[in-house]
Design a protein around this motif. Structure first.
Motif, PDB file in Angstrom:
ATOM      1  N   CYS A 189      -3.462   2.645  -4.733  1.00  0.00           N
ATOM      2  CA  CYS A 189      -2.596   1.879  -3.174  1.00  0.00           C
ATOM      3  C   CYS A 189      -1.256   2.866  -2.993  1.00  0.00           C
ATOM      4  O   CYS A 189      -0.507   3.120  -4.010  1.00  0.00           O
ATOM      5  CB  CYS A 189      -2.268   0.726  -3.818  1.00  0.00           C
ATOM      6  N   PRO A 190      -0.945   2.983  -1.919  1.00  0.00           N
ATOM      7  CA  PRO A 190       0.260   4.005  -1.549  1.00  0.00           C
ATOM      8  C   PRO A 190       1.328   2.896  -1.878  1.00  0.00           C
ATOM      9  O   PRO A 190       2.452   3.788  -2.053  1.00  0.00           O
ATOM     10  CB  PRO A 190       0.109   4.166  -0.232  1.00  0.00           C
ATOM     11  N   PRO A 197      -2.547  -4.714  -6.752  1.00  0.00           N
ATOM     12  CA  PRO A 197      -3.706  -5.083  -6.390  1.00  0.00           C
ATOM     13  C   PRO A 197      -4.868  -5.515  -7.532  1.00  0.00           C
ATOM     14  O   PRO A 197      -5.316  -6.446  -7.180  1.00  0.00           O
ATOM     15  CB  PRO A 197      -4.340  -3.876  -5.403  1.00  0.00           C
ATOM     16  N   CYS A 218       1.627  -5.123   0.934  1.00  0.00           N
ATOM     17  CA  CYS A 218       0.518  -4.478   1.247  1.00  0.00           C
ATOM     18  C   CYS A 218       0.267  -3.630   2.785  1.00  0.00           C
ATOM     19  O   CYS A 218       0.735  -4.582   3.670  1.00  0.00           O
ATOM     20  CB  CYS A 218      -0.620  -5.387   1.257  1.00  0.00           C
ATOM     21  N   LEU A 219       0.279  -2.518   3.088  1.00  0.00           N
ATOM     22  CA  LEU A 219       0.417  -1.804   4.289  1.00  0.00           C
ATOM     23  C   LEU A 219      -0.949  -1.936   4.989  1.00  0.00           C
ATOM     24  O   LEU A 219      -0.935  -1.285   6.070  1.00  0.00           O
ATOM     25  CB  LEU A 219       0.632  -0.360   3.929  1.00  0.00           C
ATOM     26  N   CYS A 257      -3.845  -0.442   4.700  1.00  0.00           N
ATOM     27  CA  CYS A 257      -4.255   0.761   4.811  1.00  0.00           C
ATOM     28  C   CYS A 257      -5.817   0.996   4.328  1.00  0.00           C
ATOM     29  O   CYS A 257      -6.446   1.815   4.767  1.00  0.00           O
ATOM     30  CB  CYS A 257      -3.349   1.908   3.861  1.00  0.00           C
ATOM     31  N   PHE A 258      -6.350  -0.224   3.878  1.00  0.00           N
ATOM     32  CA  PHE A 258      -7.574  -0.178   3.595  1.00  0.00           C
ATOM     33  C   PHE A 258      -8.246   1.015   2.446  1.00  0.00           C
ATOM     34  O   PHE A 258      -9.213   1.087   2.201  1.00  0.00           O
ATOM     35  CB  PHE A 258      -8.523  -0.261   4.701  1.00  0.00           C
ATOM     36  N   CYS A 310      -7.748   0.368  -0.856  1.00  0.00           N
ATOM     37  CA  CYS A 310      -8.631  -0.125  -2.014  1.00  0.00           C
ATOM     38  C   CYS A 310      -9.866  -0.499  -1.501  1.00  0.00           C
ATOM     39  O   CYS A 310     -10.528  -0.698  -2.512  1.00  0.00           O
ATOM     40  CB  CYS A 310      -7.516  -1.254  -2.754  1.00  0.00           C
ATOM     41  N   ALA A 321      -7.547  -5.840  -1.183  1.00  0.00           N
ATOM     42  CA  ALA A 321      -6.478  -6.303  -0.153  1.00  0.00           C
ATOM     43  C   ALA A 321      -6.932  -7.726   0.351  1.00  0.00           C
ATOM     44  O   ALA A 321      -6.073  -8.333   1.169  1.00  0.00           O
ATOM     45  CB  ALA A 321      -6.321  -5.245   0.844  1.00  0.00           C
ATOM     46  N   ILE A 332      -4.888 -10.116  -1.519  1.00  0.00           N
ATOM     47  CA  ILE A 332      -3.659 -10.208  -0.827  1.00  0.00           C
ATOM     48  C   ILE A 332      -3.475 -10.905   0.364  1.00  0.00           C
ATOM     49  O   ILE A 332      -2.619 -11.761   0.631  1.00  0.00           O
ATOM     50  CB  ILE A 332      -3.172  -8.775  -1.028  1.00  0.00           C
TER      51      ILE A 332
HETATM   52  S1  SF4 Z   1      -4.755  -2.072   1.638  1.00  0.00           S
HETATM   53 FE1  SF4 Z   1      -5.078  -1.749  -0.579  1.00  0.00          FE
HETATM   54  S2  SF4 Z   1      -4.354   0.214  -0.967  1.00  0.00           S
HETATM   55 FE2  SF4 Z   1      -3.874  -0.221   1.084  1.00  0.00          FE
HETATM   56  S3  SF4 Z   1      -1.569  -1.113   0.713  1.00  0.00           S
HETATM   57 FE3  SF4 Z   1      -3.071  -2.697   0.822  1.00  0.00          FE
HETATM   58  S4  SF4 Z   1      -3.563  -3.332  -1.463  1.00  0.00           S
HETATM   59 FE4  SF4 Z   1      -2.586  -0.990  -1.410  1.00  0.00          FE
END
Ligand code: SF4
Ligand code: SF4
Lengths: 129, 262
Positions: free
Chosen positions: A32-33, A42, A66-67, A69-70, A72, A83, A86
């Protein structure tokens, strides 16, 4: 059924994935960035949703970190797709009255002349109802 | 060849070049991009919550409009592409959503995920062909070292996006080769630039964008290209490295000799 059980079931239904498949390898958090910025990471979302421990997740800023970004979702070896938990918790939170994380009148101060519309609509999608 | 085209809100405003150079290039390649009428914003991010349905309707409308025309739907912005493809996948897999959407939209012919969504890069690879593209190049890049920045949304989740290998993609590198450049492969090419966090946590976007740019620079890049307006913004504005960042369509138009046209 207690309130917290309802909440747990709602979150799992909304996420559409199964926390019990998690083998606790931690790869989601490792990849996870933005994990460093999260109080609950996560893999903890997965574990705590499974336990029905949803309230602390509803009340942590981590749901706004959470960005999308997919990473995870892609890299979880068990198809748990953390995600999604989340997102489900965040949606449960911002659907409540008065719980918008971003309000329209906050936007002008956040803008600069190059910021693409994409950033604003995405933030609204993620932060507000 | 005719395709429906979904530009999205950012390509009408801050990312006009991404759109303009794609249209000019398409024309030069004999491809007719017909902008969908009355398209609405995709929302920028696909909501991963299965019960978030209203926010996905604008995508369903665009998909259904392309189906009505019997055309594949071409996208350009990585975010629009991601949202449209994921919603399209929902319209074949998420039964509850399918029912609700059908009940709400009451279309004579209900939409069931029939439209094929293709990104402009896939159009170049799968319809034009990179070999054919190479033949049409009049101003090759002359071996310039160009780093492809995929970011997150083009590739993931790969079982839905199905564009390329999510950990070792080649589509943009092959594109760079076709227009005469030398692709630079670097580890951060498919890691996140910070995305929309730039809005409320600029320092965080600075950290992430700088990591991407340092990684490209360290591996010898002279320039970075992307398909995403938000990636371009973050790298240009928040990345603490002086490297030009451009839309891939700008390089394409340049290579095809149509950049100066209107
Ligand atoms: S999608 Fe997953 S890896 Fe990306 S920011 Fe959210 S929790 Fe982290
Ligand atoms: S990567 Fe998947 S299996 Fe591993 S801890 Fe995260 S959710 Fe569990």
């Amino acid at each position: 059924m207690s309130f917290s059980n309802n909440l747990k079931e709602n979150v799992i239904r909304s996420a559409g994935v199964d926390p019990k498949k998690c083998m606790k390898c931690g790869k989601c958090t490792a990849t996870c960035p933005n994990g460093n910025e999260m109080e609950y990471k996560p893999h903890q979302f997965v574990y705590m949703v499974e336990k029905g421990d949803i309230e602390p997740l509803m009340n942590t800023d981590s749901i706004y970190k959470c960005l999308s970004c997919f990473a995870c979702v892609e890299r979880c070896p068990r198809g748990v797709e953390p995600a999604k938990f989340i997102e489900a918790v965040r949606v449960a939170k911002i659907r409540k009255q008065g719980e918008n994380h971003l309000k329209a009148d906050m936007i002008p101060d956040l803008l600069d002349e190059d910021l693409p519309q994409q950033a604003i609509v995405t933030a609204f999608r993620k932060y507000s109802k | 060849m005719k395709f429906s085209y979904y530009p999205g809100c950012t390509l009408k405003t801050k990312a006009k070049e991404l759109d303009k150079y794609a249209r000019l290039s398409a024309e030069a390649l004999g491809i007719d991009l017909v902008e969908l009428e009355n398209w609405q914003c995709c929302g920028g991010a696909y909501s991963m919550a299965k019960d978030e349905i209203a926010s996905k309707l604008s995508s369903v409308r665009a998909l259904a409009a392309a189906k009505e025309k019997g055309q594949d739907l071409v996208t350009l912005c990585s975010a629009c592409h991601n949202v449209l493809k994921q919603v399209n996948n929902d319209m074949t897999t998420n039964e509850d959503m399918i029912n609700r959407v059908h009940n709400y939209m009451k279309d004579e012919e209900p939409y069931n995920g029939e439209t094929k969504v293709i990104h402009f890069l896939e159009l170049l690879r799968d319809v034009v062909g990179f070999d054919k593209l190479k033949e049409k190049v009049v101003n090759p890049l002359g071996g310039k070292k160009v780093a492809a920045y995929y970011g997150c949304l083009l590739l993931r989740p790969s079982k839905i996006m199905a564009m390329d290998n999510p950990e070792n993609p080649t589509i943009i590198e092959d594109f760079i080769r076709a227009i005469g450049g030398e692709p630079v492969v670097y580890p951060y090419r498919n890691e996140c630039c910070g995305g929309y966090i730039a809005l409320e946590d600029k320092n965080n976007a600075i950290k992430k964008s700088t990591l991407v740019m340092e990684s490209a620079e360290k591996n010898g890049a002279e320039e970075i290209i992307t398909a995403c307006p938000l990636c371009l913004y973050n790298l240009n504005k928040n990345g603490a490295v002086e490297l030009p960042v451009k839309y891939f369509t700008e390089l394409l138009a340049e290579a095809l000799g149509v950049k100066g046209e209107n």
